[in-house]
Scaffold this motif. Structure first.
Motif, PDB file in Angstrom:
ATOM      1  N   LEU A 264       0.843  -1.187   0.000  1.00 24.81           N
ATOM      2  CA  LEU A 264       0.000   0.000   0.000  1.00 24.81           C
ATOM      3  C   LEU A 264       0.880   1.239   0.000  1.00 24.81           C
ATOM      4  CD1 LEU A 264      -2.790   1.347   0.230  1.00 24.81           C
ATOM      5  CD2 LEU A 264      -2.575   1.129   2.717  1.00 24.81           C
ATOM      6  N   LEU A 265       0.648   2.127  -0.965  1.00 23.67           N
ATOM      7  CA  LEU A 265       1.365   3.395  -1.068  1.00 23.67           C
ATOM      8  C   LEU A 265       0.344   4.525  -1.088  1.00 23.67           C
ATOM      9  CD1 LEU A 265       3.891   2.534  -3.927  1.00 23.67           C
ATOM     10  CD2 LEU A 265       4.298   2.410  -1.477  1.00 23.67           C
ATOM     11  N   ALA A 266       0.812   5.735  -0.899  1.00 22.14           N
ATOM     12  CA  ALA A 266      -0.031   6.923  -1.035  1.00 22.14           C
ATOM     13  C   ALA A 266       0.708   7.896  -1.937  1.00 22.14           C
ATOM     14  CB  ALA A 266      -0.301   7.562   0.322  1.00 22.14           C
ATOM     15  N   LEU A 267      -0.006   8.515  -2.860  1.00 21.86           N
ATOM     16  CA  LEU A 267       0.616   9.530  -3.694  1.00 21.86           C
ATOM     17  C   LEU A 267       1.015  10.710  -2.826  1.00 21.86           C
ATOM     18  CD1 LEU A 267      -1.601   9.397  -6.875  1.00 21.86           C
ATOM     19  CD2 LEU A 267       0.837   8.911  -6.730  1.00 21.86           C
ATOM     20  N   PRO A 268       2.070  11.433  -3.213  1.00 19.29           N
ATOM     21  CA  PRO A 268       2.490  12.597  -2.425  1.00 19.29           C
ATOM     22  C   PRO A 268       1.349  13.598  -2.259  1.00 19.29           C
ATOM     23  CG  PRO A 268       4.157  12.015  -4.036  1.00 19.29           C
ATOM     24  CD  PRO A 268       2.955  11.170  -4.346  1.00 19.29           C
ATOM     25  N   ALA A 269       1.366  14.305  -1.153  1.00 20.13           N
ATOM     26  CA  ALA A 269       0.339  15.304  -0.857  1.00 20.13           C
ATOM     27  C   ALA A 269       0.375  16.431  -1.886  1.00 20.13           C
ATOM     28  CB  ALA A 269       0.561  15.872   0.550  1.00 20.13           C
ATOM     29  N   ASP A 270      -0.756  17.116  -2.037  1.00 16.12           N
ATOM     30  CA  ASP A 270      -0.862  18.208  -2.996  1.00 16.12           C
ATOM     31  C   ASP A 270       0.243  19.250  -2.799  1.00 16.12           C
ATOM     32  OD1 ASP A 270      -3.122  16.989  -4.029  1.00 16.12           O
ATOM     33  OD2 ASP A 270      -4.507  18.249  -2.913  1.00 16.12           O
ATOM     34  N   LEU A 271       0.522  19.604  -1.548  1.00 16.57           N
ATOM     35  CA  LEU A 271       1.550  20.625  -1.295  1.00 16.57           C
ATOM     36  C   LEU A 271       2.921  20.151  -1.744  1.00 16.57           C
ATOM     37  CD1 LEU A 271       0.452  21.985   2.192  1.00 16.57           C
ATOM     38  CD2 LEU A 271       0.158  23.065  -0.052  1.00 16.57           C
ATOM     39  N   ASP A 272       3.210  18.859  -1.591  1.00 18.30           N
ATOM     40  CA  ASP A 272       4.484  18.327  -2.064  1.00 18.30           C
ATOM     41  C   ASP A 272       4.549  18.353  -3.587  1.00 18.30           C
ATOM     42  OD1 ASP A 272       5.510  17.723   0.513  1.00 18.30           O
ATOM     43  OD2 ASP A 272       4.251  15.942   0.574  1.00 18.30           O
ATOM     44  N   ALA A 273       3.447  17.996  -4.248  1.00 19.29           N
ATOM     45  CA  ALA A 273       3.411  18.021  -5.712  1.00 19.29           C
ATOM     46  C   ALA A 273       3.555  19.452  -6.227  1.00 19.29           C
ATOM     47  CB  ALA A 273       2.112  17.390  -6.216  1.00 19.29           C
ATOM     48  N   GLU A 274       2.945  20.407  -5.532  1.00 13.53           N
ATOM     49  CA  GLU A 274       3.082  21.814  -5.918  1.00 13.53           C
ATOM     50  C   GLU A 274       4.542  22.262  -5.784  1.00 13.53           C
ATOM     51  OE1 GLU A 274       0.779  23.980  -7.068  1.00 13.53           O
ATOM     52  OE2 GLU A 274      -1.011  22.760  -6.809  1.00 13.53           O
ATOM     53  N   ALA A 275       5.240  21.777  -4.759  1.00  9.85           N
ATOM     54  CA  ALA A 275       6.655  22.129  -4.564  1.00  9.85           C
ATOM     55  C   ALA A 275       7.507  21.566  -5.701  1.00  9.85           C
ATOM     56  CB  ALA A 275       7.154  21.634  -3.213  1.00  9.85           C
ATOM     57  N   VAL A 276       7.202  20.341  -6.141  1.00  8.87           N
ATOM     58  CA  VAL A 276       7.917  19.758  -7.278  1.00  8.87           C
ATOM     59  C   VAL A 276       7.640  20.581  -8.527  1.00  8.87           C
ATOM     60  CG1 VAL A 276       7.997  17.773  -8.838  1.00  8.87           C
ATOM     61  CG2 VAL A 276       8.073  17.415  -6.379  1.00  8.87           C
TER      62      VAL A 276
ATOM     63  N   GLN B 184      11.521  21.370  -4.928  1.00  6.96           N
ATOM     64  CA  GLN B 184      12.067  20.092  -4.459  1.00  6.96           C
ATOM     65  C   GLN B 184      12.227  19.189  -5.680  1.00  6.96           C
ATOM     66  OE1 GLN B 184       8.927  18.896  -1.674  1.00  6.96           O
ATOM     67  NE2 GLN B 184       8.563  17.085  -2.895  1.00  6.96           N
ATOM     68  N   PRO B 185      13.084  18.164  -5.586  1.00 10.78           N
ATOM     69  CA  PRO B 185      13.312  17.296  -6.745  1.00 10.78           C
ATOM     70  C   PRO B 185      12.070  16.484  -7.099  1.00 10.78           C
ATOM     71  CG  PRO B 185      14.571  16.557  -4.827  1.00 10.78           C
ATOM     72  CD  PRO B 185      13.880  17.818  -4.437  1.00 10.78           C
ATOM     73  N   ALA B 186      12.084  15.964  -8.303  1.00 11.93           N
ATOM     74  CA  ALA B 186      10.979  15.124  -8.771  1.00 11.93           C
ATOM     75  C   ALA B 186      10.830  13.898  -7.872  1.00 11.93           C
ATOM     76  CB  ALA B 186      11.245  14.680 -10.208  1.00 11.93           C
ATOM     77  N   PHE B 187       9.651  13.295  -7.891  1.00  8.81           N
ATOM     78  CA  PHE B 187       9.394  12.112  -7.084  1.00  8.81           C
ATOM     79  C   PHE B 187      10.081  10.897  -7.714  1.00  8.81           C
ATOM     80  CE2 PHE B 187       5.551  14.799  -6.495  1.00  8.81           C
ATOM     81  CZ  PHE B 187       5.800  15.149  -5.184  1.00  8.81           C
ATOM     82  N   GLU B 188      10.845  10.206  -6.898  1.00  8.15           N
ATOM     83  CA  GLU B 188      11.541   9.006  -7.368  1.00  8.15           C
ATOM     84  C   GLU B 188      10.537   7.890  -7.616  1.00  8.15           C
ATOM     85  OE1 GLU B 188      14.847   8.577  -7.995  1.00  8.15           O
ATOM     86  OE2 GLU B 188      15.074  10.718  -7.617  1.00  8.15           O
ATOM     87  N   PRO B 189      10.814   7.008  -8.595  1.00  5.40           N
ATOM     88  CA  PRO B 189       9.931   5.856  -8.799  1.00  5.40           C
ATOM     89  C   PRO B 189       9.960   4.947  -7.568  1.00  5.40           C
ATOM     90  CG  PRO B 189      11.427   6.140 -10.656  1.00  5.40           C
ATOM     91  CD  PRO B 189      11.887   7.069  -9.572  1.00  5.40           C
ATOM     92  N   SER B 190       8.874   4.229  -7.363  1.00  4.37           N
ATOM     93  CA  SER B 190       8.786   3.251  -6.281  1.00  4.37           C
ATOM     94  C   SER B 190       8.746   1.863  -6.893  1.00  4.37           C
ATOM     95  CB  SER B 190       7.518   3.465  -5.454  1.00  4.37           C
ATOM     96  OG  SER B 190       7.555   4.714  -4.816  1.00  4.37           O
ATOM     97  N   ASP B 191       9.224   0.881  -6.154  1.00  5.78           N
ATOM     98  CA  ASP B 191       9.208  -0.512  -6.590  1.00  5.78           C
ATOM     99  C   ASP B 191       8.330  -1.329  -5.657  1.00  5.78           C
ATOM    100  OD1 ASP B 191      12.553   0.120  -7.247  1.00  5.78           O
ATOM    101  OD2 ASP B 191      11.141  -0.448  -8.818  1.00  5.78           O
ATOM    102  N   VAL B 192       7.455  -2.127  -6.243  1.00  7.13           N
ATOM    103  CA  VAL B 192       6.571  -3.008  -5.486  1.00  7.13           C
ATOM    104  C   VAL B 192       6.771  -4.414  -6.023  1.00  7.13           C
ATOM    105  CG1 VAL B 192       4.166  -3.605  -5.010  1.00  7.13           C
ATOM    106  CG2 VAL B 192       4.861  -1.209  -5.044  1.00  7.13           C
ATOM    107  N   HIS B 193       6.925  -5.383  -5.122  1.00  9.99           N
ATOM    108  CA  HIS B 193       7.082  -6.791  -5.490  1.00  9.99           C
ATOM    109  C   HIS B 193       5.919  -7.561  -4.888  1.00  9.99           C
ATOM    110  CE1 HIS B 193      11.129  -5.879  -6.901  1.00  9.99           C
ATOM    111  NE2 HIS B 193      11.228  -5.115  -5.815  1.00  9.99           N
TER     112      HIS B 193
END
Length: 165
Positions: free
Chosen positions: A40-52, A57-66
């Motif tokens: 279970l993941l959550a997308l970054p909050a709106d304020l974090d996305a606005e900062a990107v 702030q740097p772009a959001f790194e990809p996540s890995d799920v197995h």
């Protein structure tokens, strides 16, 4: 009073969800039988996305799920009445994953200004393989096609690489 605290709590959970975005494994409970997702993941909050989007702030790194076959993956997405928001633009390959029904995780009272809710998007691992899911934080005012988030100006994006096997 409770209506106002629910969105704040959801925003706090989503903001702290950035730490969890480094990935999850298929350990623990959770299959396709209605229990909690194995990952279970959550997308970054709106304020974090606005900062990107603003270059703060740097772009959001990809996540890995197995996942093992039969296990589920969930992504919590905050949906708010804002001019910007997260939308799934690439649902990935349907070979290793099957998209399940979305479920509301929180709600707002009708006509509550600025209130949003959280929707859990879910997938079940169906066969060995890998795929990438992509969400974009888009500017809704720029959309050329209302129902097509890929036609909107992208402010930030988040990829999740899913490996089944």
């Amino acid at each position: 009073m409770r209506v106002r605290t629910v969105p704040t709590a959801v925003a706090a959970v989503l903001a702290t969800g950035l730490a969890a975005l480094s990935g999850c494994s298929s350990g623990g409970s959770g299959g396709s039988g209605g229990g909690p997702p194995a990952a279970l993941l959550a997308l970054p909050a709106d304020l974090d996305a606005e900062a990107v989007a603003g270059g703060k702030q740097p772009a959001f790194e990809p996540s890995d799920v197995h996942l093992a076959v039969g296990r589920t993956f969930g992504m919590d997405v905050r949906v708010a009445p804002l001019p910007h928001g997260w939308r799934l633009v690439d649902p990935g390959d349907t070979g290793p994953l099957r998209r399940d029904a979305d479920s509301k995780q929180s709600t707002c009272a009708p006509n509550t200004a600025g209130c949003g809710h959280t929707v859990r998007q879910s997938w079940t691992a169906t066969a060995a393989g890998s795929t990438t899911l992509t969400w974009r934080y888009v500017d809704f005012a720029s959309c050329k096609e209302v129902q097509n988030p890929a036609s909107c100006r992208t402010l930030a994006s988040k990829e999740v690489r899913v490996t089944v096997g």
